[in-house]
Design a protein around this motif. Structure first.
Motif, PDB file in Angstrom:
ATOM      1  N   UNK A  26      -3.380  24.024  27.541  1.00  0.00           N
ATOM      2  CA  UNK A  26      -2.872  23.595  28.847  1.00  0.00           C
ATOM      3  C   UNK A  26      -2.058  22.309  28.716  1.00  0.00           C
ATOM      4  N   UNK A  27      -2.504  21.399  27.871  1.00  0.00           N
ATOM      5  CA  UNK A  27      -1.734  20.163  27.659  1.00  0.00           C
ATOM      6  C   UNK A  27      -0.360  20.492  27.080  1.00  0.00           C
ATOM      7  N   UNK A  28      -0.300  21.408  26.117  1.00  0.00           N
ATOM      8  CA  UNK A  28       0.989  21.830  25.555  1.00  0.00           C
ATOM      9  C   UNK A  28       1.877  22.442  26.633  1.00  0.00           C
ATOM     10  N   UNK A  29       1.282  23.251  27.512  1.00  0.00           N
ATOM     11  CA  UNK A  29       2.036  23.850  28.618  1.00  0.00           C
ATOM     12  C   UNK A  29       2.618  22.767  29.521  1.00  0.00           C
ATOM     13  N   UNK A  30       1.805  21.788  29.896  1.00  0.00           N
ATOM     14  CA  UNK A  30       2.273  20.708  30.764  1.00  0.00           C
ATOM     15  C   UNK A  30       3.376  19.920  30.073  1.00  0.00           C
ATOM     16  N   UNK A  31       3.207  19.664  28.790  1.00  0.00           N
ATOM     17  CA  UNK A  31       4.231  18.935  28.040  1.00  0.00           C
ATOM     18  C   UNK A  31       5.535  19.730  27.974  1.00  0.00           C
ATOM     19  N   UNK A  32       5.458  21.026  27.751  1.00  0.00           N
ATOM     20  CA  UNK A  32       6.645  21.875  27.721  1.00  0.00           C
ATOM     21  C   UNK A  32       7.346  21.865  29.077  1.00  0.00           C
ATOM     22  N   UNK A 119      -7.490  17.532  27.138  1.00  0.00           N
ATOM     23  CA  UNK A 119      -6.481  17.389  28.192  1.00  0.00           C
ATOM     24  C   UNK A 119      -5.831  16.012  28.168  1.00  0.00           C
ATOM     25  N   UNK A 120      -6.568  15.009  27.779  1.00  0.00           N
ATOM     26  CA  UNK A 120      -6.015  13.660  27.660  1.00  0.00           C
ATOM     27  C   UNK A 120      -5.337  13.198  28.932  1.00  0.00           C
ATOM     28  N   UNK A 121      -4.072  12.750  28.826  1.00  0.00           N
ATOM     29  CA  UNK A 121      -3.377  12.197  29.989  1.00  0.00           C
ATOM     30  C   UNK A 121      -3.127  13.211  31.100  1.00  0.00           C
ATOM     31  N   UNK A 122      -3.175  14.490  30.780  1.00  0.00           N
ATOM     32  CA  UNK A 122      -2.972  15.529  31.800  1.00  0.00           C
ATOM     33  C   UNK A 122      -4.086  15.450  32.846  1.00  0.00           C
ATOM     34  N   UNK A 124      -5.932  12.836  33.761  1.00  0.00           N
ATOM     35  CA  UNK A 124      -5.825  11.648  34.610  1.00  0.00           C
ATOM     36  C   UNK A 124      -4.651  11.716  35.575  1.00  0.00           C
ATOM     37  N   UNK A 125      -3.576  12.394  35.191  1.00  0.00           N
ATOM     38  CA  UNK A 125      -2.358  12.415  35.998  1.00  0.00           C
ATOM     39  C   UNK A 125      -2.328  13.547  37.025  1.00  0.00           C
ATOM     40  N   UNK A 126      -3.117  14.600  36.821  1.00  0.00           N
ATOM     41  CA  UNK A 126      -3.048  15.770  37.692  1.00  0.00           C
ATOM     42  C   UNK A 126      -3.172  15.366  39.155  1.00  0.00           C
ATOM     43  N   UNK A 127      -2.335  15.926  40.032  1.00  0.00           N
ATOM     44  CA  UNK A 127      -1.412  17.034  39.833  1.00  0.00           C
ATOM     45  C   UNK A 127      -0.014  16.614  39.370  1.00  0.00           C
ATOM     46  N   UNK A 128       0.205  15.333  39.165  1.00  0.00           N
ATOM     47  CA  UNK A 128       1.507  14.890  38.691  1.00  0.00           C
ATOM     48  C   UNK A 128       1.633  15.157  37.198  1.00  0.00           C
ATOM     49  N   UNK A 129       2.848  15.174  36.695  1.00  0.00           N
ATOM     50  CA  UNK A 129       3.092  15.401  35.278  1.00  0.00           C
ATOM     51  C   UNK A 129       3.068  14.040  34.578  1.00  0.00           C
ATOM     52  N   UNK A 130       2.215  13.875  33.588  1.00  0.00           N
ATOM     53  CA  UNK A 130       2.184  12.604  32.879  1.00  0.00           C
ATOM     54  C   UNK A 130       3.440  12.408  32.040  1.00  0.00           C
ATOM     55  N   UNK A 131       3.693  11.176  31.683  1.00  0.00           N
ATOM     56  CA  UNK A 131       4.830  10.875  30.797  1.00  0.00           C
ATOM     57  C   UNK A 131       4.429  11.224  29.372  1.00  0.00           C
ATOM     58  N   UNK A 132       5.257  11.968  28.702  1.00  0.00           N
ATOM     59  CA  UNK A 132       5.035  12.294  27.297  1.00  0.00           C
ATOM     60  C   UNK A 132       6.175  11.672  26.490  1.00  0.00           C
ATOM     61  N   UNK A 133       5.894  11.213  25.285  1.00  0.00           N
ATOM     62  CA  UNK A 133       6.983  10.691  24.446  1.00  0.00           C
ATOM     63  C   UNK A 133       8.028  11.768  24.203  1.00  0.00           C
ATOM     64  N   UNK A 134       9.274  11.357  24.229  1.00  0.00           N
ATOM     65  CA  UNK A 134      10.343  12.345  24.007  1.00  0.00           C
ATOM     66  C   UNK A 134      10.678  12.457  22.548  1.00  0.00           C
TER      67      UNK A 134
END
Length: 134
Positions: A26-32, A119-122, A124-134
């Motif tokens: 799920x974290x990979x999905x959110x990051x994608x 899930x990590x930052x996902x 804490x941020x839900x339902x918003x999308x957390x910032x991921x390094x680009x």
């Protein structure tokens, strides 16, 4: 939580059998999806279940508007459709939206450590999308 508690009869869903795997998936999905939102601004429309349950007509209208489609009242009565379907949630599809699943995971929270860690930052941020390094 729903995926973890459901037995899927296919190896394609093997990631749902372990909390850590499910959390990483799920974290990979959110990051994608966050990547898509960065490179294709305005092209992604997120539907948050809690918001959909709270305001079905408004959320469905926003989705259809994003897709360039007209609203039809039958969109809110999806459960009346008699078309055959194959889904693990076939009983739910035949019922109106319901709130009972919201927060259901809290009953199991003491045992969800591996899922929460993955899930990590996902989480804490839900339902918003957390910032991921680009």
């Amino acid at each position: 939580m729903s995926n973890f508690t459901q037995h899927f009869a296919t190896s394609a869903a093997a990631f749902t059998q372990r909390q850590a795997d499910l959390g990483r998936y799920y974290r990979d999905y959110v990051e994608l999806m966050a990547h898509y939102e960065r490179v294709l601004p305005g092209k992604i429309h997120r539907v948050i279940y809690e918001r959909l349950v709270e305001d079905p007509a408004g959320e469905v209208r926003r989705l259809l508007e994003h897709l360039g489609l007209d609203f039809e009242e039958s969109c809110l009565e999806f459960y009346k459709n008699e078309r055959a379907l194959e889904s693990i949630s076939s009983e739910q599809v035949r019922s109106p939206l319901f709130r009972e699943g919201i927060g259901r995971w809290r009953h199991y929270e003491p045992w969800l450590g591996p899922l929460k860690t993955a899930l990590g930052p996902v989480l804490d941020a839900y339902p918003e999308v957390p910032e991921f390094p680009q």
